[in-house]
Motif scaffolding. Sequence first.
Motif, mmCIF file in Angstrom:
data_model
loop_
_atom_site.group_PDB
_atom_site.id
_atom_site.type_symbol
_atom_site.label_atom_id
_atom_site.label_comp_id
_atom_site.label_asym_id
_atom_site.label_seq_id
_atom_site.Cartn_x
_atom_site.Cartn_y
_atom_site.Cartn_z
ATOM 1 N N ARG A 102 -3.229 -3.130 3.542
ATOM 2 C CA ARG A 102 -4.016 -2.928 2.241
ATOM 3 C C ARG A 102 -3.485 -3.101 0.848
ATOM 4 O O ARG A 102 -3.924 -3.805 -0.049
ATOM 5 N N ALA B 233 -2.956 -6.883 0.179
ATOM 6 C CA ALA B 233 -4.110 -7.316 -0.312
ATOM 7 C C ALA B 233 -4.521 -6.818 -1.539
ATOM 8 O O ALA B 233 -5.094 -7.871 -2.285
ATOM 9 N N GLU C 241 -2.665 -8.829 -4.247
ATOM 10 C CA GLU C 241 -3.286 -10.241 -4.275
ATOM 11 C C GLU C 241 -4.265 -10.266 -5.196
ATOM 12 O O GLU C 241 -4.364 -11.082 -6.028
#
Length: 288
Positions: free
Chosen positions: A52, A55, A58
């Motif tokens: 997580r 992510a 990103e």
Amino acid sequence: MRSIQGTTKLLGVIGAPVEHSLSPAMHNAALAHLGLDYVYVPFPVRPVDLERAIAGFEAVGVVGFSITIPHKQAILPLLSQVWPAAQLVGAANTVWYNDGGWSGTNTDVEGFIAPLKALQRDWSQVVPVVLGNGGAARAVVVGCAELGCPEVCVVGRDRDRLDKFKQSWRDTPLHGLVSVRSWDELSGLVSATDLLVNTTPVGMFPHVSQSPVEESVLEGLKADAIAYDLIYTPRPTLFLKLAQQRGAMIIDGTEMLVQQGAAALQIWLQQPVPVDVMRQALLEKLAA
Ligand code: NAP
């Protein structure tokens, strides 16, 4: 402290724990010196949150990050590109965003060999003896291969773990390079080698009166050998003090730490970085 603004780009380090990381001091000093609109932030990330977290990185446009314990291996399956150094070591310490995914490498290899390369020696006849068979030992093995050593002798205290270490190189180009020996063979190995590397944590602060190799065994070290300890607190460790008494050249872990950081920053910024500034910031932090 530089001002953080809407345009500031993010770098950082993930780990658990990460509070005592020396990397923010090194990287932020270099970024300030270069006058760049970047900041390097420590991010505490629990293993359960790793996927997580990256992510999220990103999503918010993090440029790149360092990885410390316990994520160095766990990050690999989350990367879209794993560079050869990280593949061989089996761990990544540097990640950057590239072409719609995360790429990773292991700059510990470059960091380890930097002070050895600076000596400009011929390594083709040198068989290093490496104490310990953990994560750092893997980077040391890859580094010794890169230097051109014909063999690397890894010494460990647990036969099963040593055999697994040897096996782990089976499908790699380094397969024939690694030999493993047990701790009770140390005396003969120490007296024969030109490069003795400690990758165990023995002697690290606060256990400063410990050495991975007994004084009587270190007495056999060649006077022109190099003793290299990956530990950077204290400087020097008892292991290095004893080796120096034998006349050996000693190298502690600070330069490896500086150079692995410099190699990472160069990847993220795609420009030369001020290694002296990073070294100075690290030494000041260590002395504080
Ligand atoms: P690791 O994966 O836990 O490996 C440690 C190794 O040391 C293992 O093989 C372990 O043996 C061995 N060991 C531990 N205690 C021992 C003892 N009393 N006698 C003999 N062997 C012992 O740790 P690591 O990540 O490789 O890190 C090791 C050291 O390198 C740490 O001090 C770390 O700070 C340093 N390091 C420095 C840098 C730098 O940039 N300077 C970078 C990376 C690491 P078993 O397998 O039998 O348990």
